[in-house]
Design an enzyme around this catalytic site. Structure first.
Site, mmCIF file in Angstrom:
data_model
loop_
_atom_site.group_PDB
_atom_site.id
_atom_site.type_symbol
_atom_site.label_atom_id
_atom_site.label_comp_id
_atom_site.label_asym_id
_atom_site.label_seq_id
_atom_site.Cartn_x
_atom_site.Cartn_y
_atom_site.Cartn_z
ATOM 1 N N HIS A 1 1.089 -3.390 4.842
ATOM 2 C CA HIS A 1 2.301 -3.916 4.203
ATOM 3 C C HIS A 1 2.330 -3.425 2.757
ATOM 4 O O HIS A 1 1.839 -4.100 1.839
ATOM 5 C CB HIS A 1 2.311 -5.455 4.267
ATOM 6 N N GLY B 1 13.728 -7.208 1.723
ATOM 7 C CA GLY B 1 14.778 -7.490 0.738
ATOM 8 C C GLY B 1 14.777 -8.962 0.349
ATOM 9 O O GLY B 1 14.018 -9.777 0.902
ATOM 10 N N HIS C 1 9.888 -9.523 7.418
ATOM 11 C CA HIS C 1 9.546 -10.456 6.349
ATOM 12 C C HIS C 1 10.002 -11.825 6.830
ATOM 13 O O HIS C 1 11.193 -12.028 7.066
ATOM 14 C CB HIS C 1 10.262 -10.101 5.052
ATOM 15 N N GLU D 1 9.483 -16.205 3.589
ATOM 16 C CA GLU D 1 9.158 -16.087 2.147
ATOM 17 C C GLU D 1 9.754 -17.268 1.387
ATOM 18 O O GLU D 1 9.268 -17.642 0.325
ATOM 19 C CB GLU D 1 9.694 -14.763 1.576
HETATM 20 C C1 6MZ Z 1 10.996 -8.742 0.401
HETATM 21 C C2 6MZ Z 1 10.461 -6.765 -0.656
HETATM 22 C C3 6MZ Z 1 9.381 -7.395 -1.328
HETATM 23 O O1 6MZ Z 1 11.729 0.172 0.125
HETATM 24 O O2 6MZ Z 1 12.501 1.029 -2.075
HETATM 25 N N1 6MZ Z 1 10.494 -5.485 -1.048
HETATM 26 N N2 6MZ Z 1 11.245 -7.439 0.202
HETATM 27 N N3 6MZ Z 1 9.990 -9.400 -0.201
HETATM 28 C C4 6MZ Z 1 9.164 -8.783 -1.085
HETATM 29 N N4 6MZ Z 1 8.211 -9.540 -1.698
HETATM 30 C C5 6MZ Z 1 7.863 -9.462 -3.070
HETATM 31 N N5 6MZ Z 1 8.768 -6.462 -2.073
HETATM 32 C C6 6MZ Z 1 9.453 -5.296 -1.891
HETATM 33 O O3 6MZ Z 1 10.516 -0.528 -1.930
HETATM 34 C C7 6MZ Z 1 11.132 -1.570 -2.665
HETATM 35 C C8 6MZ Z 1 11.916 -2.482 -1.735
HETATM 36 O O4 6MZ Z 1 11.014 -3.196 -0.867
HETATM 37 C C9 6MZ Z 1 11.512 -4.501 -0.600
HETATM 38 C C10 6MZ Z 1 12.801 -4.662 -1.399
HETATM 39 O O5 6MZ Z 1 13.903 -4.387 -0.559
HETATM 40 C C11 6MZ Z 1 12.650 -3.590 -2.474
HETATM 41 O O6 6MZ Z 1 13.889 -3.131 -2.981
HETATM 42 P P1 6MZ Z 1 11.319 0.653 -1.215
HETATM 43 O O7 6MZ Z 1 10.312 1.782 -1.156
#
Ligand code: 6MZ
Length: 347
Positions: free
Chosen positions: A16, A176, A203, A206
């Site tokens: 993850h 997201g 996800h 959360e």
């Molecule tokens: C939900 C998350 C996240 O895809 O542009 N992302 N979504 N919960 C979290 N917990 C903290 N952390 C990251 O990487 C960034 C994207 O991953 C998702 C979000 O959509 C974020 O914009 P990528 O490589």
């Protein structure tokens, strides 16, 4: 061997990790310099110091979705996206990670299309698989904050590239901001991807939303991420907890991420304890190692210190993770690698 050295040397499995949340400061500085040399303007300069969300930070889970824009402004060209990916994979390898399923959301930028985004990742992962010892593959992300039609388009691309590169494009996931969008709207896209042979991870939990958590668990994804608000003590209820216990869906646990976003107040009250106690399969992961200033070996150390796991139990956590990877043909070789380490260290 002290705990930190042990956790670094232990061969580990990362399942993850969001690419744009995993960029280290050094990677971001290299990308900035590269873009400046080519005269591409990016908005990251003024905001680089805001990228990391440490434990004492006032920002919470919702705020953290703003910081990804900083990374996005740096990975907007095919060259910098490739650099970001290659540097990040190398950092995971240097941290003792032997297998990674990197995830990322394809997006159109002024310099590339979503299709080119995926192709750049595939090409970079292919090169990494010949040059590095870490085995890498890709999970394509759908952002629940975007329109379901965009999710459909991403699922189409994921299916197309899974057919071309079945050993590289292995999964699809929904992520997201959990306060935005509805899981049910993305079910048709996820279901289609699943029927085409992609594995699915979601996800889940959360934030507290037992109805959505139930729908997600009943979807029977191959894995779920976080799984916080499932147990009744954490914003779930008896029914959501029973579903998880009955289905035994593996949970990608991201300790520091949950603390730094204030989803959990302290490590000692993390739901790892309940999951571990109920024998739910657990995989320790980083989530966004750049944003949360962590590493996979640090997550293993924190887990050992907080929940009193000795070296043998930690190593077995890593060994068990092999059973839940999406590149199923690599399970045996990874198990052997970790078992070798266990035997060599008489654990
Ligand atoms: C939900 C998350 C996240 O895809 O542009 N992302 N979504 N919960 C979290 N917990 C903290 N952390 C990251 O990487 C960034 C994207 O991953 C998702 C979000 O959509 C974020 O914009 P990528 O490589």
């Amino acid at each position: 061997m002290d705990l930190n050295t042990f956790c670094r040397e232990l061969p580990k499995i990362e399942l993850h990790a969001h690419l744009n949340g995993s960029l280290s400061r050094s990677t971001m500085l290299q990308l900035q310099r590269y873009l400046a040399d080519f005269g591409v303007s990016d908005k990251s300069n003024a905001f680089l110091d805001e990228f990391q969300i440490g434990s004492g930070d006032r920002r919470n889970l919702s705020d953290c979705f703003q910081v990804f824009n900083i990374a996005h402004s740096l990975t907007s060209t095919q060259d910098t996206l490739a650099m970001a990916t290659a540097l990040t994979l190398k950092e995971f390898e240097d941290d003792g990670c032997c297998y990674i399923e990197l995830r990322s959301t394809p997006r159109d930028t002024p310099h590339m299309t979503s299709r080119q985004y995926i192709e750049t990742l595939i090409e970079t992962l292919n090169t990494a698989n010949t040059n590095l010892s870490i085995i890498s593959c890709l999970i394509i992300s759908i952002n629940r904050g975007r329109l379901p039609s965009e999710g459909d388009g991403i699922a189409d691309l994921a299916i197309e590239y899974h057919k071309k590169y079945p050993n590289l494009v292995v999964g699809i996931e929904l992520s997201g901001n959990p306060t935005v969008g509805k899981f049910q709207d993305f079910v048709p896209a996820l279901q289609r991807a699943r029927e085409a042979g992609l594995k699915v991870t979601l996800h889940c939990g959360e934030i507290s939303n037992p109805e959505e958590v139930s729908d997600m668990l009943m979807f029977k994804a191959d894995r779920i991420g976080h799984g916080i608000c499932i147990h009744p003590n954490y914003g779930g209820n008896e029914s959501t907890w029973n579903l998880l216990c009955n289905y035994q869906i593996p949970v990608e646990v991201c300790l520091t991420s949950n603390i730094n976003t204030k989803s959990i107040l302290q490590y000692s009250s993390h739901h790892f304890k309940e999951l571990y106690g109920a024998n739910i399969p657990i995989i320790l992961c980083t989530d966004d190692k750049g944003v949360f200033a962590t590493s996979l070996s640090q997550e293993y150390s924190i887990c050992a210190e907080t929940f009193g796991l000795d070296a043998s139990k930690l190593a077995r956590l890593s060994l068990k993770a092999c059973d839940y990877i999406f590149m199923t043909d690599k399970r045996k070789i990874l198990r052997e690698k970790i078992l070798n380490f266990i035997n060599k260290n008489e654990l």
